[in-house]
Design a protein around this motif. Structure first.
Motif, PDB file in Angstrom:
ATOM      1  N   GLY A 100      10.392  23.056  11.101  1.00 51.95           N
ATOM      2  CA  GLY A 100      10.243  23.902   9.927  1.00 51.95           C
ATOM      3  C   GLY A 100      10.108  23.116   8.642  1.00 51.95           C
ATOM      4  N   GLY A 101       9.349  23.689   7.696  1.00 53.60           N
ATOM      5  CA  GLY A 101       9.238  23.120   6.358  1.00 53.60           C
ATOM      6  C   GLY A 101       8.669  21.727   6.302  1.00 53.60           C
ATOM      7  N   MET A 102       7.716  21.407   7.185  1.00 51.36           N
ATOM      8  CA  MET A 102       7.177  20.047   7.247  1.00 51.36           C
ATOM      9  C   MET A 102       5.759  19.952   6.692  1.00 51.36           C
ATOM     10  SD  MET A 102       8.576  18.960  11.030  1.00 51.36           S
ATOM     11  CE  MET A 102       7.810  17.332  10.932  1.00 51.36           C
ATOM     12  N   GLY A 103       5.215  21.040   6.178  1.00 46.56           N
ATOM     13  CA  GLY A 103       3.856  21.008   5.640  1.00 46.56           C
ATOM     14  C   GLY A 103       2.779  20.879   6.693  1.00 46.56           C
ATOM     15  N   LEU A 104       3.067  21.260   7.937  1.00 46.99           N
ATOM     16  CA  LEU A 104       2.090  21.122   9.014  1.00 46.99           C
ATOM     17  C   LEU A 104       0.893  22.047   8.798  1.00 46.99           C
ATOM     18  CD1 LEU A 104       4.437  21.008  12.146  1.00 46.99           C
ATOM     19  CD2 LEU A 104       3.181  19.111  11.135  1.00 46.99           C
TER      20      LEU A 104
ATOM     21  N   LEU B 288      11.187  10.976  -0.182  1.00 46.64           N
ATOM     22  CA  LEU B 288      10.557  10.376   0.993  1.00 46.64           C
ATOM     23  C   LEU B 288       9.220  11.035   1.325  1.00 46.64           C
ATOM     24  CD1 LEU B 288      11.538   8.086   2.890  1.00 46.64           C
ATOM     25  CD2 LEU B 288      12.118   9.871   4.547  1.00 46.64           C
ATOM     26  N   GLN B 289       8.198  10.193   1.523  1.00 42.34           N
ATOM     27  CA  GLN B 289       6.863  10.664   1.876  1.00 42.34           C
ATOM     28  C   GLN B 289       6.444  10.242   3.283  1.00 42.34           C
ATOM     29  OE1 GLN B 289       4.031   9.501  -1.151  1.00 42.34           O
ATOM     30  NE2 GLN B 289       5.148  10.529  -2.786  1.00 42.34           N
ATOM     31  N   GLU B 290       7.013   9.144   3.782  1.00 38.08           N
ATOM     32  CA  GLU B 290       6.688   8.658   5.118  1.00 38.08           C
ATOM     33  C   GLU B 290       7.973   8.394   5.895  1.00 38.08           C
ATOM     34  OE1 GLU B 290       2.495   6.233   4.843  1.00 38.08           O
ATOM     35  OE2 GLU B 290       4.318   5.152   4.294  1.00 38.08           O
ATOM     36  N   LEU B 291       8.017   8.892   7.139  1.00 42.27           N
ATOM     37  CA  LEU B 291       9.179   8.697   7.994  1.00 42.27           C
ATOM     38  C   LEU B 291       8.692   8.338   9.393  1.00 42.27           C
ATOM     39  CD1 LEU B 291      12.231   8.877   8.594  1.00 42.27           C
ATOM     40  CD2 LEU B 291      11.910  11.338   8.966  1.00 42.27           C
ATOM     41  N   PHE B 292       9.135   7.183   9.899  1.00 41.77           N
ATOM     42  CA  PHE B 292       8.680   6.684  11.195  1.00 41.77           C
ATOM     43  C   PHE B 292       9.865   6.646  12.162  1.00 41.77           C
ATOM     44  CE2 PHE B 292       6.048   4.959   7.845  1.00 41.77           C
ATOM     45  CZ  PHE B 292       4.750   5.138   8.329  1.00 41.77           C
ATOM     46  N   LEU B 293       9.776   7.429  13.260  1.00 44.68           N
ATOM     47  CA  LEU B 293      10.886   7.556  14.204  1.00 44.68           C
ATOM     48  C   LEU B 293      10.471   7.316  15.653  1.00 44.68           C
ATOM     49  CD1 LEU B 293      12.497  10.804  12.728  1.00 44.68           C
ATOM     50  CD2 LEU B 293      13.452   8.502  12.587  1.00 44.68           C
TER      51      LEU B 293
ATOM     52  N   GLY C 262      10.908  17.676   0.998  1.00 47.19           N
ATOM     53  CA  GLY C 262       9.797  18.426   0.436  1.00 47.19           C
ATOM     54  C   GLY C 262       8.595  17.591   0.064  1.00 47.19           C
ATOM     55  N   SER C 263       8.754  16.286  -0.004  1.00 49.71           N
ATOM     56  CA  SER C 263       7.645  15.411  -0.393  1.00 49.71           C
ATOM     57  C   SER C 263       6.951  14.749   0.789  1.00 49.71           C
ATOM     58  CB  SER C 263       8.153  14.308  -1.340  1.00 49.71           C
ATOM     59  OG  SER C 263       8.733  14.854  -2.505  1.00 49.71           O
ATOM     60  N   LEU C 264       7.438  15.024   1.997  1.00 45.68           N
ATOM     61  CA  LEU C 264       6.862  14.385   3.175  1.00 45.68           C
ATOM     62  C   LEU C 264       5.390  14.736   3.310  1.00 45.68           C
ATOM     63  CD1 LEU C 264       8.436  12.566   5.157  1.00 45.68           C
ATOM     64  CD2 LEU C 264       8.379  14.446   6.788  1.00 45.68           C
ATOM     65  N   LEU C 265       4.553  13.742   3.621  1.00 46.57           N
ATOM     66  CA  LEU C 265       3.103  13.922   3.635  1.00 46.57           C
ATOM     67  C   LEU C 265       2.559  14.312   5.003  1.00 46.57           C
ATOM     68  CD1 LEU C 265       2.012  10.894   1.413  1.00 46.57           C
ATOM     69  CD2 LEU C 265       2.309  13.280   0.754  1.00 46.57           C
ATOM     70  N   LEU C 266       3.420  14.607   5.961  1.00 44.00           N
ATOM     71  CA  LEU C 266       2.963  14.977   7.296  1.00 44.00           C
ATOM     72  C   LEU C 266       2.152  16.264   7.262  1.00 44.00           C
ATOM     73  CD1 LEU C 266       3.097  14.496  10.350  1.00 44.00           C
ATOM     74  CD2 LEU C 266       5.148  15.922  10.357  1.00 44.00           C
ATOM     75  N   GLU C 267       0.939  16.229   7.831  1.00 46.96           N
ATOM     76  CA  GLU C 267       0.090  17.407   7.919  1.00 46.96           C
ATOM     77  C   GLU C 267      -0.178  17.822   9.357  1.00 46.96           C
ATOM     78  OE1 GLU C 267      -3.436  16.711   5.697  1.00 46.96           O
ATOM     79  OE2 GLU C 267      -2.425  16.790   3.765  1.00 46.96           O
ATOM     80  N   VAL C 268      -0.178  16.878  10.273  1.00 46.35           N
ATOM     81  CA  VAL C 268      -0.373  17.178  11.684  1.00 46.35           C
ATOM     82  C   VAL C 268       0.577  16.318  12.500  1.00 46.35           C
ATOM     83  CG1 VAL C 268      -2.797  17.846  11.432  1.00 46.35           C
ATOM     84  CG2 VAL C 268      -2.225  15.462  11.915  1.00 46.35           C
ATOM     85  N   LEU C 269       0.883  16.772  13.693  1.00 44.75           N
ATOM     86  CA  LEU C 269       1.704  15.988  14.602  1.00 44.75           C
ATOM     87  C   LEU C 269       0.799  15.107  15.458  1.00 44.75           C
ATOM     88  CD1 LEU C 269       4.221  18.706  15.845  1.00 44.75           C
ATOM     89  CD2 LEU C 269       4.668  16.859  14.243  1.00 44.75           C
ATOM     90  N   PRO C 270       1.264  13.923  15.825  1.00 45.99           N
ATOM     91  CA  PRO C 270       0.447  13.053  16.679  1.00 45.99           C
ATOM     92  C   PRO C 270       0.403  13.583  18.111  1.00 45.99           C
ATOM     93  CG  PRO C 270       2.610  12.104  16.351  1.00 45.99           C
ATOM     94  CD  PRO C 270       2.554  13.318  15.467  1.00 45.99           C
TER      95      PRO C 270
ATOM     96  N   PHE D 238       0.846  -1.191   0.000  1.00 41.22           N
ATOM     97  CA  PHE D 238       0.000   0.000   0.000  1.00 41.22           C
ATOM     98  C   PHE D 238       0.883   1.243   0.000  1.00 41.22           C
ATOM     99  CE2 PHE D 238      -2.861  -3.242   1.534  1.00 41.22           C
ATOM    100  CZ  PHE D 238      -4.072  -2.892   0.956  1.00 41.22           C
ATOM    101  N   SER D 239       0.641   2.118  -0.929  1.00 39.64           N
ATOM    102  CA  SER D 239       1.405   3.356  -1.023  1.00 39.64           C
ATOM    103  C   SER D 239       1.002   4.300   0.105  1.00 39.64           C
ATOM    104  CB  SER D 239       1.129   4.025  -2.380  1.00 39.64           C
ATOM    105  OG  SER D 239      -0.177   4.601  -2.371  1.00 39.64           O
ATOM    106  N   PRO D 240       1.774   5.381   0.338  1.00 41.29           N
ATOM    107  CA  PRO D 240       1.378   6.368   1.351  1.00 41.29           C
ATOM    108  C   PRO D 240       0.012   6.989   1.094  1.00 41.29           C
ATOM    109  CG  PRO D 240       3.685   6.669   0.782  1.00 41.29           C
ATOM    110  CD  PRO D 240       3.134   5.637  -0.168  1.00 41.29           C
ATOM    111  N   GLN D 241      -0.448   6.939  -0.171  1.00 38.21           N
ATOM    112  CA  GLN D 241      -1.797   7.419  -0.500  1.00 38.21           C
ATOM    113  C   GLN D 241      -2.833   6.306  -0.459  1.00 38.21           C
ATOM    114  OE1 GLN D 241       0.889   7.968  -2.458  1.00 38.21           O
ATOM    115  NE2 GLN D 241       1.254  10.158  -2.161  1.00 38.21           N
TER     116      GLN D 241
END
Length: 358
Positions: free
Chosen positions: A201-205, A155-160, A177-185, A48-51
């Motif tokens: 910064g620059g995370m598309g939040l 990179l669109q998904e990063l798990f840390l 620039g392609s990371l899909l993060l929109e909100v923080l958990p 399954f893709s990030p979308q």
């Protein structure tokens, strides 16, 4: 005997139904005819893709093999590489260069203490051009230096999660620039009680849950530079008792300073650190009687200015003329004096607020 036979037949029918139902629930993998590294399993498996789009892709599963280095040789067309629950602390990035289609890499539950052991590569040569998803959960990462993942441009998904992170350098996520993060958990930083500075910064939040910053009791400096926030996340910020510096530059913010009984004046350049502000509400402040002519200096994108229901007797002409993008002004329910000082507002043909609002 007849009764025993019926019982056996019934059991066989039940078993047959169970097998059929179970078979329908199992997602089958297909064989992949390649030379597979020893101990690994190579199959064509659903992905399954990030979308959330699904497809079948070549997958190399090397989980739980106590590996201390990458298995070799890896099939050229590998799409998904699973290395979960091994003993890896570094990767031979030249070997990963040979996998042009690598899209997902799972390195969770290993022994990585630095991301540089993963992303270090030759100058100007991204190590993993096609990688969309990177799993680094449950490792031993202690810090993220500047541009930690800049060699992973797609990179669109990063798990840390579940690491030992104690510091995040400014620009730690630059280049993503392609990371899909929109909100923080919620409670995502709960284990970082000693952290003093955080740059996101620059995370598309686009927003912040109320408990996103819970646990950051020692945080003094916080930056949301260059995101997509439209409002100041006041509920989340209330969880930061020691916060001294907040950077919200380059966000399309709407700011509200309403119902503040002790607010008496807005001084010169009071908002100069918010150049992306598009809407400003300063309303229902019973003691606000003065706004400096250059109070809104450098708010070049401000479109809406709400100043109603205050104690203003006048508004200097320069206050409005300094806002080139202004489309809407509201001044009603103020004790405005219609004298010569305020005449510019009444006769201006370009004013966006009518006399009925006075």
């Amino acid at each position: 005997m007849l009764r025993v036979s019926m019982v056996l037949l019934l059991r066989q029918l039940i078993l047959c139904v169970w097998v059929c139902v179970s078979s329908a629930l199992v997602v089958h993998s297909l064989p992949w005819s390649v030379y597979c590294p020893a101990g690994c399993v190579c199959q064509i498996k659903p992905w399954f893709s990030p979308q959330s789009l699904s497809c079948e892709v070549p997958t190399v599963d090397c989980n739980n093999l106590f590996l201390t280095q990458l298995p070799s040789p890896l099939p050229l067309n590998t799409h998904t590489l699973c290395l979960q629950s091994n003993l890896l602390s570094a990767l031979e990035t030249p070997l990963l260069h040979t996998l042009p289609n690598l899209t997902e890499l799972d390195l969770s539950q290993n022994r990585f203490s630095s991301v540089m052991t993963l992303t270090l590569t030759e100058p100007q040569i991204p190590s993993l051009r096609s990688l969309l998803s990177l799993h680094m959960e449950e490792n031993q990462l202690r810090s993220l230096p500047p541009a930690s993942f800049s060699s992973l441009p797609a990179l669109q998904e990063l798990f840390l999660s579940h690491n030992q992170l104690a510091s995040l350098a400014p620009g730690a996520f630059s280049g993503l620039g392609s990371l899909l993060l929109e909100v923080l958990p919620e409670r995502g930083f709960q284990a970082l009680g000693s952290l003093r500075s955080l740059v996101l910064g620059g995370m598309g939040l686009k927003g912040l849950p109320e408990r996103a910053l819970e646990g950051l009791d020692s945080l003094e400096s916080l930056s949301f530079y260059d995101n997509l926030l439209t409002t100041v996340p006041t509920q989340a910020l209330r969880r930061l008792p020691g916060l001294k510096f907040l950077d919200l530059n380059k966000n399309r913010l709407k700011l509200g300073l309403n119902n503040m009984e002790e607010l008496v004046a807005i001084e010169r350049a009071a908002m100069e650190n918010l150049p992306e502000l598009t809407k400003l509400e300063i309303t229902n402040n019973p003691r606000l009687s003065y706004i400096h002519p250059q109070a809104f200096f450098r708010l070049g994108r401000l479109e809406s200015l709400m100043l109603n229901s205050n104690a203003l007797t006048a508004l200097h002409q320069h206050t409005v003329l300094s806002l080139p993008s202004l489309r809407e002004v509201s001044l009603h329910s103020n004790p405005l004096r219609c004298d010569c000082l305020f005449r510019w507002y009444i006769v201006s043909k370009d004013n966006v607020t009518s006399r009925d609002d006075l």
